[in-house]
Design an enzyme around this catalytic site. Structure first.
Site, PDB file in Angstrom:
ATOM      1  N   HIS A   1       0.852  -1.183   0.000  1.00  0.00           N
ATOM      2  CA  HIS A   1       0.000   0.000   0.000  1.00  0.00           C
ATOM      3  C   HIS A   1       0.889   1.234   0.000  1.00  0.00           C
ATOM      4  O   HIS A   1       1.945   1.235   0.626  1.00  0.00           O
ATOM      5  CB  HIS A   1      -0.914   0.020   1.237  1.00  0.00           C
ATOM      6  CG  HIS A   1      -2.088   0.924   1.058  1.00  0.00           C
ATOM      7  ND1 HIS A   1      -2.023   2.270   1.313  1.00  0.00           N
ATOM      8  CD2 HIS A   1      -3.340   0.670   0.605  1.00  0.00           C
ATOM      9  CE1 HIS A   1      -3.197   2.792   1.030  1.00  0.00           C
ATOM     10  NE2 HIS A   1      -4.010   1.863   0.589  1.00  0.00           N
TER      11      HIS A   1
ATOM     12  N   ASP B   1      -7.970  -5.494   0.366  1.00  0.00           N
ATOM     13  CA  ASP B   1      -8.510  -6.258  -0.745  1.00  0.00           C
ATOM     14  C   ASP B   1      -7.944  -7.661  -0.856  1.00  0.00           C
ATOM     15  O   ASP B   1      -8.389  -8.444  -1.696  1.00  0.00           O
ATOM     16  CB  ASP B   1      -8.345  -5.475  -2.050  1.00  0.00           C
ATOM     17  CG  ASP B   1      -9.362  -4.356  -2.098  1.00  0.00           C
ATOM     18  OD1 ASP B   1     -10.464  -4.573  -1.562  1.00  0.00           O
ATOM     19  OD2 ASP B   1      -9.060  -3.273  -2.604  1.00  0.00           O
TER      20      ASP B   1
HETATM   21  N1  CMC Z   1       4.155  -7.550  -5.076  1.00  0.00           N
HETATM   22  C1  CMC Z   1       5.485  -7.526  -5.268  1.00  0.00           C
HETATM   23  N2  CMC Z   1       6.251  -6.422  -5.095  1.00  0.00           N
HETATM   24  C2  CMC Z   1       5.635  -5.288  -4.733  1.00  0.00           C
HETATM   25  C3  CMC Z   1       4.244  -5.233  -4.520  1.00  0.00           C
HETATM   26  C4  CMC Z   1       3.498  -6.419  -4.704  1.00  0.00           C
HETATM   27  N3  CMC Z   1       2.164  -6.413  -4.503  1.00  0.00           N
HETATM   28  N4  CMC Z   1       3.879  -3.975  -4.165  1.00  0.00           N
HETATM   29  C5  CMC Z   1       5.012  -3.246  -4.154  1.00  0.00           C
HETATM   30  N5  CMC Z   1       6.088  -4.052  -4.486  1.00  0.00           N
HETATM   31  C6  CMC Z   1       7.503  -3.662  -4.523  1.00  0.00           C
HETATM   32  C7  CMC Z   1       7.811  -2.825  -5.756  1.00  0.00           C
HETATM   33  O1  CMC Z   1       8.216  -3.646  -6.843  1.00  0.00           O
HETATM   34  C8  CMC Z   1       8.919  -1.939  -5.248  1.00  0.00           C
HETATM   35  O2  CMC Z   1      10.102  -2.697  -5.183  1.00  0.00           O
HETATM   36  P1  CMC Z   1      11.545  -1.990  -5.446  1.00  0.00           P
HETATM   37  O3  CMC Z   1      11.691  -0.964  -4.345  1.00  0.00           O
HETATM   38  O4  CMC Z   1      12.523  -3.105  -5.391  1.00  0.00           O
HETATM   39  O5  CMC Z   1      11.448  -1.360  -6.814  1.00  0.00           O
HETATM   40  C9  CMC Z   1       8.509  -1.651  -3.804  1.00  0.00           C
HETATM   41  O6  CMC Z   1       7.725  -2.788  -3.397  1.00  0.00           O
HETATM   42  C10 CMC Z   1       7.678  -0.368  -3.622  1.00  0.00           C
HETATM   43  O7  CMC Z   1       6.533  -0.465  -4.492  1.00  0.00           O
HETATM   44  P2  CMC Z   1       5.886   0.740  -5.289  1.00  0.00           P
HETATM   45  O8  CMC Z   1       5.255   0.211  -6.533  1.00  0.00           O
HETATM   46  O9  CMC Z   1       6.882   1.848  -5.434  1.00  0.00           O
HETATM   47  O10 CMC Z   1       4.768   1.209  -4.264  1.00  0.00           O
HETATM   48  P3  CMC Z   1       3.545   2.138  -4.568  1.00  0.00           P
HETATM   49  O11 CMC Z   1       3.261   2.861  -3.317  1.00  0.00           O
HETATM   50  O12 CMC Z   1       3.803   2.973  -5.796  1.00  0.00           O
HETATM   51  O13 CMC Z   1       2.362   1.124  -4.945  1.00  0.00           O
HETATM   52  C11 CMC Z   1       0.556  -0.386  -4.686  1.00  0.00           C
HETATM   53  C12 CMC Z   1       1.394   0.716  -4.030  1.00  0.00           C
HETATM   54  C13 CMC Z   1      -0.641  -0.704  -3.798  1.00  0.00           C
HETATM   55  C14 CMC Z   1       0.028   0.113  -6.050  1.00  0.00           C
HETATM   56  C15 CMC Z   1       1.430  -1.649  -4.898  1.00  0.00           C
HETATM   57  O14 CMC Z   1       1.885  -2.120  -3.634  1.00  0.00           O
HETATM   58  C16 CMC Z   1       0.707  -2.754  -5.657  1.00  0.00           C
HETATM   59  O15 CMC Z   1       0.710  -2.762  -6.880  1.00  0.00           O
HETATM   60  N6  CMC Z   1       0.059  -3.706  -4.916  1.00  0.00           N
HETATM   61  C17 CMC Z   1      -0.747  -4.732  -5.546  1.00  0.00           C
HETATM   62  C18 CMC Z   1      -2.108  -4.158  -5.949  1.00  0.00           C
HETATM   63  C19 CMC Z   1      -3.029  -3.945  -4.762  1.00  0.00           C
HETATM   64  O16 CMC Z   1      -3.178  -4.809  -3.910  1.00  0.00           O
HETATM   65  N7  CMC Z   1      -3.696  -2.782  -4.741  1.00  0.00           N
HETATM   66  C20 CMC Z   1      -4.727  -2.481  -3.733  1.00  0.00           C
HETATM   67  C21 CMC Z   1      -4.349  -1.383  -2.807  1.00  0.00           C
HETATM   68  S1  CMC Z   1      -5.465  -1.300  -1.403  1.00  0.00           S
HETATM   69  C22 CMC Z   1      -7.000  -0.862  -2.082  1.00  0.00           C
HETATM   70  C23 CMC Z   1      -7.052   0.578  -2.390  1.00  0.00           C
HETATM   71  O17 CMC Z   1      -7.079   1.381  -1.460  1.00  0.00           O
HETATM   72  O18 CMC Z   1      -7.091   0.929  -3.589  1.00  0.00           O
END
Ligand code: CMC
Length: 437
Positions: free
Chosen positions: A314, A371
């Site tokens: 998140h 989720d």
């Molecule tokens: N699986 C594997 N690696 C992950 C994941 C994941 N679900 N989420 C983040 N990472 C890694 C990412 O690759 C990055 O690694 P590195 O630092 O080595 O490059 C690090 O963790 C930070 O991730 P980020 O993409 O920079 O984080 P963000 O804040 O931009 O994204 C997120 C947040 C929720 C979009 C992401 O964690 C994700 O895609 N999660 C899966 C989708 C999901 O469950 N979304 C629902 C969110 S809760 C409902 C809502 O409120 O919408």
């Protein structure tokens, strides 16, 4: 707000300036950089808005490090235990919990607006039966703007209040109608004698032509309605997330509110946001067996593989998602009552256990979010997988309309208009040739 200031000085620009350091009720201080360009001649660069507050808001507070979520100051776990979705929606929209009389009036107004124009059904029927229900939601909710436009004055607070009520009341009807259309069933009209959640379950699962064969107590049971109500409370608002920010940005132009909510629905659909609940179930189905968990964990860690563990991570929560804690407990309670165990829940627990011990997820502070579990409850309630994000839409409407009401009443509101760091070609001249033949 304190009078502290934040000083910025840059040798290259040869400029020094100070900016107000704003203190909210809770949370980090925020530098007011509205005059940065005027005073320093530069912009800030913050893709994904990781450090940018786009507005002031009184509605919801999140502390991601401590796993705190407050609606108008009330902790989410207290609301989840004692409140219901309509009371929470009233709280979000109005800032205070309703008195008994206020609640009754609010509920009867929602019941009053719980109808759709017969012509709106034509929009639903225009979709092919296999259209994704979120595609239908974007289109049908957007088309409400055609029904409520010429006489709507967004500068009138009473018009705004009624628009918000209409939105909240009509969303479950449109959602259930999209589902009925997809399975070729007749549309079920709302019933004024049922509460918000039971009414939705009835519109989803009642089959008037088979009413002598199906006992309505099966789909209108209080436990199902309460589980739905809980999910709606947990999803009702989440401060400036992608869909709410989309609604605010669209609203800042003065656009029709129903069109703005349709924009929010479009933003919610993505798997990184509300679409994650559907994606979690698809992922669990793809994994299929606990033995395959290590293979998928390996894929999630592989930077060359686009696969991510859906329902994990998140932007704000870096310790735990308080909504996930509540919902995980509910999953256990609900599934314990079922005669046979849900293999997908067992698989989810297995996946969670492995991921939480893995250094990749520990170092990046990736925990199950709301989720990861919500889909499992929806599945137990017989909601089809492609309707999961639609369920999120119904709940989040409470938040979207609250933010719309707040923005529209804000005398300092301005059109949202971010700047950019241009990285394209410098100016160049067009040389006329015969390239167009
Ligand atoms: N699986 C594997 N690696 C992950 C994941 C994941 N679900 N989420 C983040 N990472 C890694 C990412 O690759 C990055 O690694 P590195 O630092 O080595 O490059 C690090 O963790 C930070 O991730 P980020 O993409 O920079 O984080 P963000 O804040 O931009 O994204 C997120 C947040 C929720 C979009 C992401 O964690 C994700 O895609 N999660 C899966 C989708 C999901 O469950 N979304 C629902 C969110 S809760 C409902 C809502 O409120 O919408």
């Amino acid at each position: 707000m304190s009078n502290n200031s934040f000083k910025v000085s840059d040798d290259k620009l040869g400029k020094t300036a100070s900016f107000p350091l704003l203190e909210g009720t809770l949370g980090h201080p925020t530098v007011d950089i509205q005059n940065l360009n005027r005073d320093m001649g530069c912009f800030t660069y913050d893709p994904g808005f990781t450090s940018t507050a786009s507005c002031k808001s009184d509605i919801t507070y999140i502390n991601g490090d401590e796993g705190i979520l407050l609606y108008r100051g009330y902790p989410i776990d207290q609301l989840a235990e004692h409140s219901n979705f309509l009371e929470v929606a009233y709280l979000l929209m109005n800032g205070e919990l309703p008195s008994k009389a206020e609640y009754e009036k609010f509920e009867s107004e929602i019941t009053w607006y719980s109808k759709i124009h017969e012509k709106l059904r034509g929009f639903i029927e225009g979709f092919h039966y296999d259209a994704h229900p979120m595609a239908m939601m974007v289109g049908v909710v957007g088309s409400l703007s055609a029904f409520y436009h010429s006489e709507l004055d967004v500068n009138d607070p009473e018009h705004r209040r009624i628009s918000a009520l209409r939105m909240l009341a009509k969303m479950p009807i449109i959602a259930a109608a999209c589902y009925k259309h997809s399975i070729g069933d007749p549309f079920v009209y709302p019933r004024a004698d049922l509460g918000y959640c039971k009414n939705f379950l009835n519109m989803m699962f009642a089959r008037p032509s088979e009413r002598f064969f199906i006992d309505e107590r099966e789909y209108l049971n209080p436990a199902a309605a309460r589980a739905l109500d809980l999910l709606f409370i947990l999803h009702a608002d989440h401060e400036q997330n992608a869909s709410t920010s989309t609604v605010r940005l669209a609203s800042s132009t003065g656009a029709n509110p129903y069109a703005c909510i349709a924009a929010g629905i479009a933003a919610l659909w993505g798997p990184a946001h509300g679409g994650a609940n559907e994606a979690v179930l698809s992922m669990l189905a793809e994994i299929g067996d606990i033995k395959r968990v290590p293979e998928f964990i390996k894929r999630a860690k592989d930077k060359d593989d686009p696969f991510r563990l859906m329902g994990f991570g998140h932007r704000v929560y870096k310790n735990f998602d308080p909504r996930a804690t509540i919902i995980r407990r509910t999953c256990h309670e609900l599934l314990e009552k079922q005669a046979s165990k849900d293999p997908l829940f067992e698989l989810a627990l297995g996946l969670e256990e492995v991921a939480l011990k893995d250094s990749y997820f520990i170092e990046r502070k990736l925990y199950p979010n709301v989720d990861f579990y919500s889909g499992i409850i929806y599945k137990a309630l017989n909601i089809p997988v492609d309707m999961f994000t639609v369920m999120f839409t119904i709940a989040r409407t409470a938040g979207w309309v609250s933010h719309w009401l707040e923005l529209m009443a804000d005398p300092s509101k301005r059109i949202g208009r971010p700047r950019q760091l241009y990285t394209g070609k410098p100016r160049r001249d067009y040389i006329a040739t015969d390239r167009r033949g």
